[in-house]
Scaffold this motif. Structure first.
Motif, PDB file in Angstrom:
ATOM      1  N   ASP A   1      -7.344   4.889   2.751  1.00 21.74           N
ATOM      2  CA  ASP A   1      -6.448   4.221   3.133  1.00 21.74           C
ATOM      3  C   ASP A   1      -6.679   2.977   3.784  1.00 21.74           C
ATOM      4  OD1 ASP A   1      -3.779   2.825   3.814  1.00 21.74           O
ATOM      5  OD2 ASP A   1      -3.133   4.537   5.168  1.00 21.74           O
TER       6      ASP A   1
ATOM      7  N   GLY B   1       0.952  -1.341  -0.276  1.00 20.07           N
ATOM      8  CA  GLY B   1       0.122  -0.286   0.156  1.00 20.07           C
ATOM      9  C   GLY B   1       0.557   1.145   0.029  1.00 20.07           C
TER      10      GLY B   1
ATOM     11  N   SER C   1      -0.414  -6.725   3.535  1.00 20.51           N
ATOM     12  CA  SER C   1      -0.081  -6.418   5.095  1.00 20.51           C
ATOM     13  C   SER C   1      -0.343  -7.143   6.243  1.00 20.51           C
ATOM     14  CB  SER C   1       1.019  -5.283   5.101  1.00 20.51           C
ATOM     15  OG  SER C   1       1.556  -5.324   3.663  1.00 20.51           O
TER      16      SER C   1
HETATM   17  C1  PLP Z   1      -1.863   2.994   8.370  1.00 20.87           C
HETATM   18  C2  PLP Z   1      -1.140   2.280   6.970  1.00 20.87           C
HETATM   19  N1  PLP Z   1      -1.111   2.164   6.078  1.00 20.87           N
HETATM   20  C3  PLP Z   1      -0.995   1.504   4.831  1.00 20.87           C
HETATM   21  C4  PLP Z   1       0.627   1.183   4.865  1.00 20.87           C
HETATM   22  C5  PLP Z   1       1.719   0.073   4.274  1.00 20.87           C
HETATM   23  O1  PLP Z   1       1.470  -1.007   4.860  1.00 20.87           O
HETATM   24  P1  PLP Z   1       1.972  -1.927   3.697  1.00 20.87           P
HETATM   25  O2  PLP Z   1       2.925  -0.788   2.991  1.00 20.87           O
HETATM   26  O3  PLP Z   1       2.740  -2.967   3.518  1.00 20.87           O
HETATM   27  O4  PLP Z   1       0.467  -2.357   2.932  1.00 20.87           O
HETATM   28  C6  PLP Z   1       0.542   0.470   6.839  1.00 20.87           C
HETATM   29  C7  PLP Z   1       1.811   0.230   7.122  1.00 20.87           C
HETATM   30  O5  PLP Z   1       1.751  -0.043   8.372  1.00 20.87           O
HETATM   31  C8  PLP Z   1       0.018   1.606   7.486  1.00 20.87           C
HETATM   32  O6  PLP Z   1       0.012   1.627   8.645  1.00 20.87           O
END
Ligand code: PLP
Length: 395
Positions: free
Chosen positions: A212, A109, A245
């Motif tokens: 998000d 993400g 994740s």
């Molecule tokens: C609020 C939030 N958004 C997005 C992410 C991104 O996660 P990832 O890049 O692993 O998909 C995180 C990861 O800690 C998060 O806490």
């Protein structure tokens, strides 16, 4: 070179304008304490502690020898993975997504959250960000040269932004806004009415919404978190970011998605054509298995976090530390005791109790007077952390 001049590397302004990584200092302090041989309980980070479910790992093992996946994958990823995430959204949220036009595959993400600012903001453009909020939003806005305006998240408004408090001229100038429920760092969740207000506000002022939904799978007390895309009109004004994740303990695999507005999705795919050539095919196959296989592992994970939450709050009650329980995500947002700032309290408990907590100020000025605790250790360790803090007689 004649040897008299020193060769100089001059970073671009883009690099010097990046926000400082507040939590890097905390990691250094925690490592220093561990290096002294102390038994440190690290609850300061957001890294899932459990392994990826076996059937997903097995899918990667089965896919790895396939020569098809040893070649370059299609630029925007394999259609089967986009179909898999569309199917999951249909089953979980009743949301219809066109896999080719309304889904982009991301390296986690995080990359999408950075890319959307690059796709939509010109230098000087305004982006509304939550305060406290996840620091990656700031990174994307900084790289794009945009300007941030903060939307305070406070307890008296259930840690939701109050759109009536955004000045109309700022709202009219803003091009992009981030929202995040279940929320990091506050553990708050949002309901359908909040998303309706969001769509209305965004449509009125012409602001693209980036929702998000990283913790979308983690809701407590029998309540499944609501997706922004469930709201009528959401797809006209924005996209949602989803990731494997947290849902499947796949943080190291780097698989995420942007979902929704087809014009924004094609911009994200376009910028990614320049950066990457999609993820390893074997990882895409395993990601599809995660999304289409049994979801029992997700239910088990959510129940485990809920039990941890309850165990933690039980221990907190014993020492007189009172806080609102999170309704989603795996974070607890806890007030610091009188006489402490969020940073002084975090330093104090690290030094005297060997417990790492993230100071709220690292998430924005409205994070002051809170610390964030991640439910990312077994129940006994969480209870032990609280008992150690209890011995400091701060509450
Ligand atoms: C609020 C939030 N958004 C997005 C992410 C991104 O996660 P990832 O890049 O692993 O998909 C995180 C990861 O800690 C998060 O806490």
């Amino acid at each position: 070179m004649d040897g008299t001049k020193t060769f100089q590397i001059n970073p671009a302004n883009r690099m010097t304008g990046l926000p400082t990584q507040f939590f890097a200092g905390l990691v250094r302090k925690a490592n220093a304490q561990t290096a002294k041989g102390r038994d440190v309980i690290n609850l300061g980070q957001g890294n899932p502690d459990r392994p990826t479910p076996e059937h997903i790992v097995k899918a990667l093992q089965d896919a790895a020898p396939n020569p098809l996946y040893h070649r370059y994958p299609p630029f925007s990823g394999y259609p089967f993975l986009k179909q898999a995430v569309a199917q999951r959204y249909k089953e979980d949220y009743g949301v219809d997504l066109d896999p080719e036009k309304e889904v982009a595959i991301l390296f986690g993400g995080k990359t999408g959250l950075i890319e959307i600012s690059q796709c939509l903001l010109n230098p000087g453009d305004i982006c509304l960000v939550p305060d406290p909020g996840y620091p990656d939003y700031w990174s994307g806005v900084a790289i794009a040269g945009g300007r941030m305006e903060y939307m305070p998240l406070t307890a008296d408004n259930a840690f939701l932004p109050d759109y009536d408090r955004v000045k109309p001229d700022i709202a009219d100038q803003a091009k992009l806004m981030f929202i995040n429920y279940p929320n990091n760092p506050t553990g708050a969740t949002a309901d359908g009415a909040f998303y309706e207000r969001t769509v209305e506000f965004a449509a009125k002022h012409g602001i693209v919404v980036a929702s998000d939904f990283a913790y979308g799978a983690i809701g407590f007390d029998g309540k499944q978190p609501v997706s922004f895309l469930q709201t009528p009109g959401a797809k006209e004004v924005g996209v949602e970011f989803y990731t494997l994740s947290k849902t499947y303990n796949m943080a190291g695999w780097r698989v995420g998605f942007a979902l929704g507005n087809s014009e924004i999705i094609s911009l994200i795919n376009l910028i990614q054509d320049h950066y990457y050539c999609s993820l390893f095919g074997g990882i895409q196959a395993a990601a599809a298995e995660a999304l289409t296989g049994s979801q029992q592992c997700v239910n088990d994970l959510t129940s485990a976090y809920e039990s941890r939450r309850n165990a933690l709050f039980g221990a907190m009650d014993e020492i007189g530390w009172h806080a609102e329980k999170p309704s989603g995500s795996f974070f607890c947002w806890l007030p610091v005791p009188k006489g402490h700032t969020s940073a002084s309290f975090s330093d104090y408990v690290l030094e005297h109790a060997d417990v790492v907590l993230a100071p709220g100020i690292g998430f924005g000025t409205h994070g002051e007077s809170y610390v964030r605790l991640g439910l990312l250790a077994p129940e006994e360790r969480l209870q032990e952390a609280i008992h150690r803090i209890g011995k400091l007689n701060l509450f």
